[in-house]
Write an enzyme that holds these catalytic residues in place. Structure first.
Site, PDB file in Angstrom:
ATOM      1  N   VAL A 118       0.902  -1.154   0.000  1.00 29.02           N
ATOM      2  CA  VAL A 118       0.000   0.000   0.000  1.00 29.02           C
ATOM      3  C   VAL A 118       0.937   1.199   0.000  1.00 29.02           C
ATOM      4  O   VAL A 118       1.517   1.539   1.027  1.00 29.02           O
ATOM      5  CB  VAL A 118      -0.949  -0.009   1.225  1.00 29.02           C
ATOM      6  CG1 VAL A 118      -1.812   1.246   1.234  1.00 29.02           C
ATOM      7  CG2 VAL A 118      -1.806  -1.266   1.220  1.00 29.02           C
ATOM      8  N   GLY A 119       1.109   1.809  -1.156  1.00 33.75           N
ATOM      9  CA  GLY A 119       2.218   2.724  -1.420  1.00 33.75           C
ATOM     10  C   GLY A 119       2.180   4.071  -0.736  1.00 33.75           C
ATOM     11  O   GLY A 119       2.107   5.109  -1.409  1.00 33.75           O
ATOM     12  N   CYS A 120       2.311   4.100   0.570  1.00 33.58           N
ATOM     13  CA  CYS A 120       2.332   5.368   1.304  1.00 33.58           C
ATOM     14  C   CYS A 120       3.571   6.190   0.985  1.00 33.58           C
ATOM     15  O   CYS A 120       3.587   7.405   1.198  1.00 33.58           O
ATOM     16  CB  CYS A 120       2.191   5.134   2.799  1.00 33.58           C
ATOM     17  SG  CYS A 120       3.407   3.996   3.493  1.00 33.58           S
ATOM     18  N   HIS A 121       4.610   5.566   0.430  1.00 35.05           N
ATOM     19  CA  HIS A 121       5.802   6.318   0.039  1.00 35.05           C
ATOM     20  C   HIS A 121       5.504   7.256  -1.135  1.00 35.05           C
ATOM     21  O   HIS A 121       6.277   8.165  -1.409  1.00 35.05           O
ATOM     22  CB  HIS A 121       6.954   5.364  -0.322  1.00 35.05           C
ATOM     23  CG  HIS A 121       6.643   4.443  -1.461  1.00 35.05           C
ATOM     24  ND1 HIS A 121       5.901   3.288  -1.294  1.00 35.05           N
ATOM     25  CD2 HIS A 121       6.956   4.510  -2.777  1.00 35.05           C
ATOM     26  CE1 HIS A 121       5.792   2.681  -2.460  1.00 35.05           C
ATOM     27  NE2 HIS A 121       6.417   3.403  -3.381  1.00 35.05           N
TER      28      HIS A 121
END
Length: 154
Positions: A118-121
């Protein structure tokens, strides 16, 4: 598993991935406990290995994201942001129906239990600045992930 950003620790139940931790200060939350595996964890390791090799740009894994309704909505919105794309905190708040809630959005992004997948970056300030990162070794980990996906940032 080992990765270019340090050791990763995945947890799962029989149905879904439940967490991903990135090593911080040479430690992971479950260090010292025996390793276990199942088909789901094995598939997650395969997909993450492909991601770090640059041959996978999407993940196809069942996930269980536990949090408040607001956090779950932010994480759902994050899952719509693909490889090489980014979103601002303000855009996330707007998409979640909470315009002007940048601080709350930042808190939800930082509480993401399954980073990378889950690409929070991929969340940046509206001026493309990195405002922080709570996983791994913080900002250097986020910079590595952004650079890996060729996402421009300041």
């Amino acid at each position: 598993m080992n990765s270019p950003i340090g050791r990763l620790e995945l947890t799962a139940d029989d149905e879904a991935i439940t967490s991903l931790s990135i090593e911080r200060g040479f430690a992971l939350p479950h260090d010292g406990l025996p390793d276990g595996s199942n088909a789901l964890l094995d598939e997650a390791v395969t997909q993450l290995t492909e991601y770090f090799a640059g041959t996978r740009t999407t993940f196809d894994l069942p996930l269980t994201l536990r949090g408040t309704a607001f956090q779950r909505e932010i994480w759902r919105q994050l899952q719509r942001v693909g490889w090489g794309e980014y979103v601002s905190y303000g855009e996330l708040g707007l998409a979640a129906g909470r315009p002007g809630s940048g601080r709350a959005v930042g808190g939800a992004v930082g509480a993401n239990p399954i980073p990378i997948i889950v690409g929070c970056h991929r969340v940046l300030a509206s001026n493309l600045r990195i405002t922080g990162y709570s996983a791994g070794n913080g900002v250097p980990t986020k910079v590595w992930l952004l650079d890996h996906e060729s996402i421009g940032h300041l």
